[in-house]
Write a protein that holds these residues in place. Structure first.
Motif, PDB file in Angstrom:
ATOM      1  N   VAL A  72       0.849  -1.204  -0.102  1.00 23.66           N
ATOM      2  CA  VAL A  72      -0.074  -0.172   0.069  1.00 23.66           C
ATOM      3  C   VAL A  72       0.833   1.184   0.015  1.00 23.66           C
ATOM      4  O   VAL A  72       0.226   2.321  -0.294  1.00 23.66           O
ATOM      5  CB  VAL A  72      -1.011  -0.056   1.187  1.00 23.66           C
ATOM      6  CG1 VAL A  72      -1.862  -1.152   1.327  1.00 23.66           C
ATOM      7  CG2 VAL A  72      -0.255   0.113   2.488  1.00 23.66           C
ATOM      8  N   LEU A  73       2.176   1.165   0.288  1.00 20.95           N
ATOM      9  CA  LEU A  73       3.261   2.235   0.238  1.00 20.95           C
ATOM     10  C   LEU A  73       3.976   2.354  -1.137  1.00 20.95           C
ATOM     11  O   LEU A  73       4.218   3.391  -1.512  1.00 20.95           O
ATOM     12  CB  LEU A  73       4.174   2.381   1.416  1.00 20.95           C
ATOM     13  CG  LEU A  73       3.627   2.437   2.850  1.00 20.95           C
ATOM     14  CD1 LEU A  73       4.521   2.046   3.763  1.00 20.95           C
ATOM     15  CD2 LEU A  73       3.432   3.898   2.899  1.00 20.95           C
ATOM     16  N   LEU A  74       3.649   1.195  -1.991  1.00 20.73           N
ATOM     17  CA  LEU A  74       4.182   1.490  -3.163  1.00 20.73           C
ATOM     18  C   LEU A  74       3.340   2.358  -4.364  1.00 20.73           C
ATOM     19  O   LEU A  74       2.059   2.598  -4.136  1.00 20.73           O
ATOM     20  CB  LEU A  74       4.153  -0.058  -3.758  1.00 20.73           C
ATOM     21  CG  LEU A  74       5.298  -1.072  -3.790  1.00 20.73           C
ATOM     22  CD1 LEU A  74       5.009  -2.245  -4.533  1.00 20.73           C
ATOM     23  CD2 LEU A  74       6.567  -0.456  -4.323  1.00 20.73           C
ATOM     24  N   ASP A  75       4.045   3.108  -5.193  1.00 18.30           N
ATOM     25  CA  ASP A  75       3.546   3.999  -6.084  1.00 18.30           C
ATOM     26  C   ASP A  75       2.742   2.986  -7.166  1.00 18.30           C
ATOM     27  O   ASP A  75       2.839   1.890  -7.036  1.00 18.30           O
ATOM     28  CB  ASP A  75       4.731   4.707  -7.023  1.00 18.30           C
ATOM     29  CG  ASP A  75       5.607   3.473  -7.753  1.00 18.30           C
ATOM     30  OD1 ASP A  75       5.571   3.476  -9.072  1.00 18.30           O
ATOM     31  OD2 ASP A  75       6.397   2.991  -7.188  1.00 18.30           O
ATOM     32  N   HIS A  76       1.799   3.688  -7.573  1.00 22.50           N
ATOM     33  CA  HIS A  76       0.838   3.289  -8.508  1.00 22.50           C
ATOM     34  C   HIS A  76       1.111   2.374  -9.739  1.00 22.50           C
ATOM     35  O   HIS A  76       0.794   1.333  -9.867  1.00 22.50           O
ATOM     36  CB  HIS A  76      -0.171   4.233  -9.025  1.00 22.50           C
ATOM     37  CG  HIS A  76      -0.847   5.178  -7.969  1.00 22.50           C
ATOM     38  ND1 HIS A  76      -0.424   6.121  -7.368  1.00 22.50           N
ATOM     39  CD2 HIS A  76      -2.176   4.985  -7.603  1.00 22.50           C
ATOM     40  CE1 HIS A  76      -1.418   6.740  -6.488  1.00 22.50           C
ATOM     41  NE2 HIS A  76      -2.449   5.803  -6.603  1.00 22.50           N
ATOM     42  N   THR A  77       2.267   2.992 -10.460  1.00 23.55           N
ATOM     43  CA  THR A  77       2.672   2.205 -11.419  1.00 23.55           C
ATOM     44  C   THR A  77       3.572   0.837 -11.406  1.00 23.55           C
ATOM     45  O   THR A  77       3.385  -0.183 -11.791  1.00 23.55           O
ATOM     46  CB  THR A  77       3.881   3.165 -12.223  1.00 23.55           C
ATOM     47  OG1 THR A  77       3.363   4.449 -12.580  1.00 23.55           O
ATOM     48  CG2 THR A  77       4.448   2.489 -13.552  1.00 23.55           C
ATOM     49  N   ASN A  78       4.057   0.882  -9.956  1.00 21.04           N
ATOM     50  CA  ASN A  78       4.746  -0.395  -9.619  1.00 21.04           C
ATOM     51  C   ASN A  78       3.650  -1.322  -9.312  1.00 21.04           C
ATOM     52  O   ASN A  78       3.836  -2.521  -9.651  1.00 21.04           O
ATOM     53  CB  ASN A  78       5.947  -0.089  -8.757  1.00 21.04           C
ATOM     54  CG  ASN A  78       7.247   0.259  -8.992  1.00 21.04           C
ATOM     55  OD1 ASN A  78       7.856  -0.609  -9.600  1.00 21.04           O
ATOM     56  ND2 ASN A  78       7.756   1.493  -8.944  1.00 21.04           N
ATOM     57  N   TYR A  79       2.880  -0.808  -8.521  1.00 17.07           N
ATOM     58  CA  TYR A  79       1.936  -1.892  -7.985  1.00 17.07           C
ATOM     59  C   TYR A  79       0.881  -2.188  -8.870  1.00 17.07           C
ATOM     60  O   TYR A  79       0.502  -3.574  -8.777  1.00 17.07           O
ATOM     61  CB  TYR A  79       1.216  -1.046  -6.669  1.00 17.07           C
ATOM     62  CG  TYR A  79       0.374  -2.111  -6.027  1.00 17.07           C
ATOM     63  CD1 TYR A  79       0.625  -3.264  -5.442  1.00 17.07           C
ATOM     64  CD2 TYR A  79      -0.683  -1.462  -5.232  1.00 17.07           C
ATOM     65  CE1 TYR A  79       0.003  -4.019  -4.619  1.00 17.07           C
ATOM     66  CE2 TYR A  79      -1.320  -2.163  -4.369  1.00 17.07           C
ATOM     67  CZ  TYR A  79      -1.062  -3.597  -4.057  1.00 17.07           C
ATOM     68  OH  TYR A  79      -2.041  -4.260  -3.094  1.00 17.07           O
ATOM     69  N   TYR A  80       0.392  -1.393  -9.769  1.00 14.57           N
ATOM     70  CA  TYR A  80      -0.722  -1.736 -10.442  1.00 14.57           C
ATOM     71  C   TYR A  80      -0.517  -2.453 -11.958  1.00 14.57           C
ATOM     72  O   TYR A  80      -1.237  -2.844 -12.494  1.00 14.57           O
ATOM     73  CB  TYR A  80      -1.887  -0.751 -10.744  1.00 14.57           C
ATOM     74  CG  TYR A  80      -2.349  -0.263  -9.370  1.00 14.57           C
ATOM     75  CD1 TYR A  80      -2.773  -1.042  -8.421  1.00 14.57           C
ATOM     76  CD2 TYR A  80      -2.616   1.036  -9.094  1.00 14.57           C
ATOM     77  CE1 TYR A  80      -3.415  -0.651  -7.346  1.00 14.57           C
ATOM     78  CE2 TYR A  80      -3.317   1.421  -7.733  1.00 14.57           C
ATOM     79  CZ  TYR A  80      -3.626   0.592  -6.833  1.00 14.57           C
ATOM     80  OH  TYR A  80      -4.253   1.101  -5.884  1.00 14.57           O
ATOM     81  N   LEU A  81       0.716  -1.804 -12.298  1.00 15.82           N
ATOM     82  CA  LEU A  81       0.969  -2.260 -13.806  1.00 15.82           C
ATOM     83  C   LEU A  81       2.421  -3.418 -13.723  1.00 15.82           C
ATOM     84  O   LEU A  81       2.104  -4.139 -14.573  1.00 15.82           O
ATOM     85  CB  LEU A  81       1.310  -1.111 -14.580  1.00 15.82           C
ATOM     86  CG  LEU A  81       0.301  -0.066 -14.653  1.00 15.82           C
ATOM     87  CD1 LEU A  81       0.720   1.260 -15.675  1.00 15.82           C
ATOM     88  CD2 LEU A  81      -0.793  -0.891 -15.771  1.00 15.82           C
ATOM     89  N   LEU A  82       3.520  -2.517 -13.042  1.00  9.78           N
ATOM     90  CA  LEU A  82       4.571  -3.338 -13.386  1.00  9.78           C
ATOM     91  C   LEU A  82       4.639  -4.939 -12.578  1.00  9.78           C
ATOM     92  O   LEU A  82       5.102  -5.893 -13.423  1.00  9.78           O
ATOM     93  CB  LEU A  82       5.837  -2.692 -12.913  1.00  9.78           C
ATOM     94  CG  LEU A  82       6.094  -1.320 -13.635  1.00  9.78           C
ATOM     95  CD1 LEU A  82       7.456  -0.626 -13.246  1.00  9.78           C
ATOM     96  CD2 LEU A  82       6.203  -1.413 -15.142  1.00  9.78           C
TER      97      LEU A  82
END
Length: 345
Positions: A72-82
């Motif tokens: 939940v602390l990860l940025d959106h791009t890393n968490y939801y895409l990469l």
């Protein structure tokens, strides 16, 4: 414009807005998942419906299944895409089963990719700089891959930082080397292509003027200053972000807890305020700051971005750090006070 033609520009802008809408949609679903479904390791009440039983996306690629502090602390791009794309590629080619490909080897390789990216970013050609942006995002994908491979081989579910291990430090050093290469590439570009201050009226004209106007070049000292300020912001963001991952993991993901302690951990994890703190860190953590810098490079707005971030970045970072520090103190007191009260009764 963003692209070489108006059609490509519209396509890329549309893709950007679509991605942002997707992030908002996933943020809402993550909030609902945390609020309405038990979090593994904190509430295993069999009478409650598990998220895994209602989601239509299989948990191997669904980032919402395994909720952890780092996730939940990860940025959106890393968490939801990469991260989901890394899982999909690994399922197809089984990188994690190839024992010759170690997480540390992947980390070292993405440093090499970062150097290639920096070389492209330093180019006078906007097309090459955009290739450099794509290469650095590929480096970020490889950074996700090394962590994924390490977790698969250790049978760890969800995002988790193994603080203190050799892999943790090697990954951190390789990330720092990659970011350093990118900054050097940007500095090399500005040295060969210094930005302009703006138009100034001249009393006379010469071969360097047009209609009595000219643009003076920004001195290299100012370029180094603004780029240096942004580097300092990256360092502060990285140090603080990793600190709070470690602190919250230790507070909220400790398995050796009593039932009362587990209830208190769950109360914090499912609170709206904690989610808000985590969401802000998604925006200001080092990964997202680098994504924003890469977007500026791609749009040929690097100097404008650095000017915008010169002082505002420090203000936002320090405000978020202060709010997070206060929240952590309150959260820690909440857990131990509730335990004390329960024991006293």
């Amino acid at each position: 414009m963003v692209g070489p033609s108006s059609q490509i520009s519209k396509l890329l802008v549309g893709l950007l807005f679509t991605t942002l809408i997707y992030y908002v949609y996933m943020d809402y679903n993550l909030y609902v998942r945390i609020r309405d479904f038990p979090i593994n390791g904190n509430n295993d009440n069999s009478s409650l419906v598990q998220y895994q039983a209602v989601t239509w996306v299989q948990c191997e690629i669904n980032p919402l299944c395994e909720v952890t502090v780092k996730a939940v602390l990860l940025d959106h791009t890393n968490y939801y895409l990469l991260a989901p794309s890394v899982t999909i590629i690994d399922d197809l080619v089984r990188i994690s089963d190839a024992r010759l490909i170690t997480p540390n080897a992947i980390s070292f390789f993405h440093v090499f990719v970062a150097v290639l990216s920096a070389k492209c970013v330093s180019s006078d050609s906007l097309a090459y700089r955009r290739i450099g942006v794509v290469l650095f995002e590929f480096r970020t994908w490889l950074d996700d891959l090394d962590g994924h491979v390490a977790r698969v081989r250790k049978h760890i579910k969800g995002e988790h930082s193994e603080i203190g291990t050799s892999g943790y430090y090697i990954d951190g050093i390789c990330d720092a080397l990659g970011c350093t290469a990118l900054i050097i590439g940007i500095l090399a570009f500005f040295r060969n292509n210094p930005p302009r201050r703006g138009y100034v009226q001249l009393p006379t004209t010469n071969t360097e003027t047009k209609d009595g106007l000219y643009t003076s070049k920004v001195a290299i000292k100012k370029i180094v200053k603004r780029l240096g300020f942004f580097v300092i912001q990256l360092i502060i963001s990285s140090a603080a972000w990793n600190r709070y991952i470690a602190l919250y993991q230790d507070l909220l993901e400790n398995d050796w807890v009593s039932s009362a302690e587990s209830l208190n951990q769950n109360a914090i994890l499912t609170s709206s305020f904690f989610y808000g703190i985590c969401w802000v860190w998604r925006v200001v953590n080092i990964h997202n700051m680098l994504h924003c810098l890469l977007l500026a490079i791609f749009c040929d707005k690097t100097w404008e971005f650095l000017c915008y971030m010169q002082y505002m970045g420090f203000g936002v970072l320090f405000a978020v750090i202060c709010a997070t520090e206060l929240h952590f103190i309150e959260a820690k007191n909440f857990v131990f006070n509730r335990i004390t009260n329960a024991n006293d009764s």
